[in-house]
Scaffold this motif. Structure first.
Motif, PDB file in Angstrom:
ATOM      1  N   PRO A 413       0.736  -1.030  -0.061  1.00  0.00           N
ATOM      2  CA  PRO A 413       0.317   0.126  -0.030  1.00  0.00           C
ATOM      3  C   PRO A 413       0.880   0.982   0.023  1.00  0.00           C
ATOM      4  N   PRO A 414       0.228   2.626  -0.283  1.00  0.00           N
ATOM      5  CA  PRO A 414       1.175   3.476   0.216  1.00  0.00           C
ATOM      6  C   PRO A 414       1.639   3.792   0.933  1.00  0.00           C
ATOM      7  N   ASP A 415       2.895   4.825   1.201  1.00  0.00           N
ATOM      8  CA  ASP A 415       2.852   5.093   2.770  1.00  0.00           C
ATOM      9  C   ASP A 415       2.107   6.768   2.901  1.00  0.00           C
ATOM     10  N   GLY A 466     -10.254  -4.651 -14.384  1.00  0.00           N
ATOM     11  CA  GLY A 466      -9.138  -4.175 -14.797  1.00  0.00           C
ATOM     12  C   GLY A 466      -8.242  -4.915 -16.167  1.00  0.00           C
ATOM     13  N   THR A 467      -9.155  -5.483 -16.771  1.00  0.00           N
ATOM     14  CA  THR A 467      -8.736  -6.348 -18.396  1.00  0.00           C
ATOM     15  C   THR A 467      -8.995  -5.269 -19.140  1.00  0.00           C
ATOM     16  N   GLY A 561      -2.796  11.683  -6.643  1.00  0.00           N
ATOM     17  CA  GLY A 561      -2.790  10.946  -7.509  1.00  0.00           C
ATOM     18  C   GLY A 561      -2.265  10.048  -7.934  1.00  0.00           C
ATOM     19  N   ASP A 562      -0.207   9.791  -6.928  1.00  0.00           N
ATOM     20  CA  ASP A 562       0.173   8.433  -7.107  1.00  0.00           C
ATOM     21  C   ASP A 562      -0.217   7.697  -5.797  1.00  0.00           C
ATOM     22  N   ALA A 563      -0.753   8.297  -4.762  1.00  0.00           N
ATOM     23  CA  ALA A 563      -1.404   7.487  -3.405  1.00  0.00           C
ATOM     24  C   ALA A 563      -2.424   6.855  -4.227  1.00  0.00           C
ATOM     25  N   VAL A 569      -3.709  -0.149  -7.831  1.00  0.00           N
ATOM     26  CA  VAL A 569      -2.806  -1.070  -8.087  1.00  0.00           C
ATOM     27  C   VAL A 569      -3.430  -2.044  -7.254  1.00  0.00           C
ATOM     28  N   LEU A 570      -2.899  -2.043  -5.746  1.00  0.00           N
ATOM     29  CA  LEU A 570      -2.450  -2.817  -4.859  1.00  0.00           C
ATOM     30  C   LEU A 570      -4.146  -3.737  -4.839  1.00  0.00           C
TER      31      LEU A 570
END
Length: 606
Positions: A413-415, A466-467, A561-563, A569-570
């Motif tokens: 997960p994001p920090d 997500g395909t 946005g990055d988080a 992705v997770l």
């Protein structure tokens, strides 16, 4: 009586050399395009003469071949008689040449018979008739079950090893009797091929007979119910191929209880396919082969266990091979005094038909590594499902590969920094961003379908899972092309597109396109998801335009946005590891149970 030939949209597109979408556009844009004179709202039929007139009036190039004219004349009689007329055309083309002034044989009107004969003169009788049969199968694809051409060829090659007589007791329109393997054999031994076929439908039986005769094949095809009225009682062929009707409960259980064909047991009422298996074995010579398609459930259903066991004990059932949508059973009629084999070939070839012939050849030469001991099957549930009998020596390798994929799919997960008090930031709404021009929204055409066509479509399931795009549609007005960076939302999920891939937006989706100079797409997508995923204008419980977002600089947006992207992705990783984990557990259980895997622990032999 003269009939006005009709054409559907696909026929018009073929005549004019355009796509179906162009025909749809003509109908919408031109008020004088001919009105339908029949058919249904989804499949309208038009007058061929009216369509020709319209195409000439607008200077559209078109060509109505003689074959098309013959076909349209056949169709004009109506769908109910179409098969009958195609059969009559075959009878006309296979009878001796008529003398001058002789009436048309087979019931065709004189004018139509003349057109059929003219087409045969132009193309040759065989090519002409195959053209009509191809169109007939295309028009009645939902009513007529036709064996896949590659599967039909495979079945013939597996059983045709030099014998001269082959039988199909459920021949339909002759697909298996016409498969390429027969042609090769006939070339090797000219004049020796003999085909036998039986079919419940008189029309289909007549079509099969004509197709065989036009190839110069010695054939006997009869109409009738193979179960109740066996047209080849007492006949034994060198090989039998069969694609019987599946799940046909009214196959004659009551009246056939004491039938001598049930050598391996009375087929249960709900197992008609096992009746077909024994019918086929009855009609093959000793050591002759049978290739029959079966529903996958027939390999494991409890009701058929006794018959499967008897087939194995006698050495009659030699292989069960999983194909796309069905299983292929290969059987061999035991000869008197012959010792039955100790193993049966069980193979999953659903993803690779090319693997079947080498595997069968290896089995016949007693060098196969894809067999299962018959004694083991008899001691269990006599379950011959190919997926259950994966090659045991592959379990260890498969387990290691699944474990590696499972570990590689894991994601962190994001920090995120934990705050004692929430930030108080100036906010805006999605509706305000749309008004300011930072976001534009789009939706697919209201009547768009995704069940076929040349254009790739992103569906709601693709967004959720997500395909890549999995749908397809025809080219039409109003399609929304997807670009990299677009935010696509369904009722339950939101996704930022990393690659448009030439796809278009599917139904029930909303596309948000941001001004990338002022707004980060991952930032927008994250807040849409946080608002509940109700990112479509069609929701009655949530107005997506009221979604609140903080007013931040583009640099600050990108940090958010990055988080958000790491969380997405997770989520994908968790979904993937769940699937991989189930496979890993199954392989681990199987491997430990059958000895191909061993625990790494002190005191245990490695």
């Amino acid at each position: 009586m003269s009939h006005d030939p009709t054409v559907n949209a696909g026929d018009i597109a073929r005549l004019a050399g355009v796509g179906r979408a162009a025909v749809s556009n003509w109908r919408r844009r031109h008020d004088d395009f001919p009105d339908p004179i029949g058919g249904t709202a989804n499949q309208p039929l038009f007058s061929l003469r009216q369509v020709e007139s319209w195409l000439r009036r607008y200077g559209k190039s078109y060509q109505v071949s003689l074959g098309d004219r013959v076909w349209q004349r056949l169709k004009a009689a109506g769908d109910l008689r179409l098969g009958e007329l195609v059969a009559q055309a075959g009878a006309l083309l296979t009878r001796p040449a008529p003398g001058p002034g002789s009436p048309a044989e087979g019931g065709l009107e004189p004018e139509l018979a003349e057109l059929v004969l003219e087409l045969a003169e132009e193309l040759g009788a065989l090519t002409a008739y195959e053209f009509l049969c191809e169109r007939y199968l295309e028009a009645h694809s939902r009513q007529l079950s036709v064996t896949r051409e590659d599967v039909a060829g495979l079945m013939v090659r597996l059983v045709r090893s030099g014998g001269s007589t082959i039988l199909d007791p459920a021949c339909g329109v002759g697909t298996l009797l016409l498969a390429p393997g027969h042609d090769q054999h006939a070339q090797a031994e000219p004049g020796t091929a003999r085909m036998l076929g039986q079919e419940l439908s008189e029309t289909s039986a007549a079509i099969t007979a004509s197709r065989l005769r036009l190839r110069g094949v010695e054939a006997e095809v009869v109409a009738g119910d193979s179960m109740r009225d066996d047209g080849f009682a007492g006949e034994r062929a060198d090989a039998v191929v069969c694609d019987p009707p599946f799940n046909e409960r009214a196959w004659g259980y009551e009246e056939l209880t004491g039938d001598p064909r049930w050598e391996y047991g009375l087929p249960p009422r709900g197992e008609p396919e096992l009746a077909w298996v024994q019918h086929c074995l009855t009609h093959v010579k000793p050591r002759g082969l049978v290739a029959i398609l079966m529903p996958p459930a027939a390999a494991s259903r409890k009701a058929g266990r006794r018959i499967r066991a008897n087939l194995l004990r006698a050495g009659a059932l030699r292989a069960v091979i999983a194909l796309p949508g069905s299983d292929l059973w290969l059987l061999r009629r035991p000869a008197a005094g012959e010792r039955p084999p100790s193993e049966v070939l069980i193979l999953d070839a659903a993803a690779d038909l090319a693997s079947v012939e080498p595997a069968w050849e290896a089995y016949l030469e007693d060098r196969s590594d894809q067999t299962v001991r018959i004694i083991d099957l008899l001691a269990d549930e006599v379950d011959m499902t190919p997926a259950r009998h994966q090659r045991r020596d592959d379990v260890g390798k498969a387990y290691a590969e699944a474990r590696d994929r499972f570990m590689a799919a894991a994601s962190a997960p994001p920090d995120l920094k934990v705050l004692e008090q929430p930030l108080d930031q100036p906010a805006t709404t999605l509706g305000d961003l749309i008004k300011e021009g930072l976001v534009t929204t789009s939706q697919a055409p209201p009547k768009m379908t995704v069940d076929g066509g040349e254009v790739s479509v992103l569906t709601s399931d693709d967004v959720l899972n997500g395909t890549p795009p999995s749908g397809s549609t025809t080219l039409q007005q109003g399609l929304i092309a997807i670009r990299t960076g677009d935010v696509v939302a369904s009722y339950s999920s939101v996704r930022v597109m990393s690659d448009g891939g030439g796809a278009v937006l599917g139904p029930h989706l909303t596309l948000y396109r941001v001004d990338a100079r002022r707004l980060d797409p991952d930032f927008l997508a994250g807040f849409l998801r946080a608002a509940g995923g109700r990112a479509t204008t069609g929701s009655s419980r949530f107005d997506v335009r009221r979604t609140r977002l903080p007013r931040l600089s583009l640099k600050e947006q990108k940090a958010y946005g990055d988080a958000f992207r790491q969380l997405a992705v997770l989520e994908d990783a968790i979904r993937e590891t769940s699937t991989l984990g189930q496979a890993l557990i199954r392989l681990g259980l199987d491997g430990l149970a059958d000895g191909h895997l061993h625990p790494r622990a002190h005191g245990l032999t490695s």
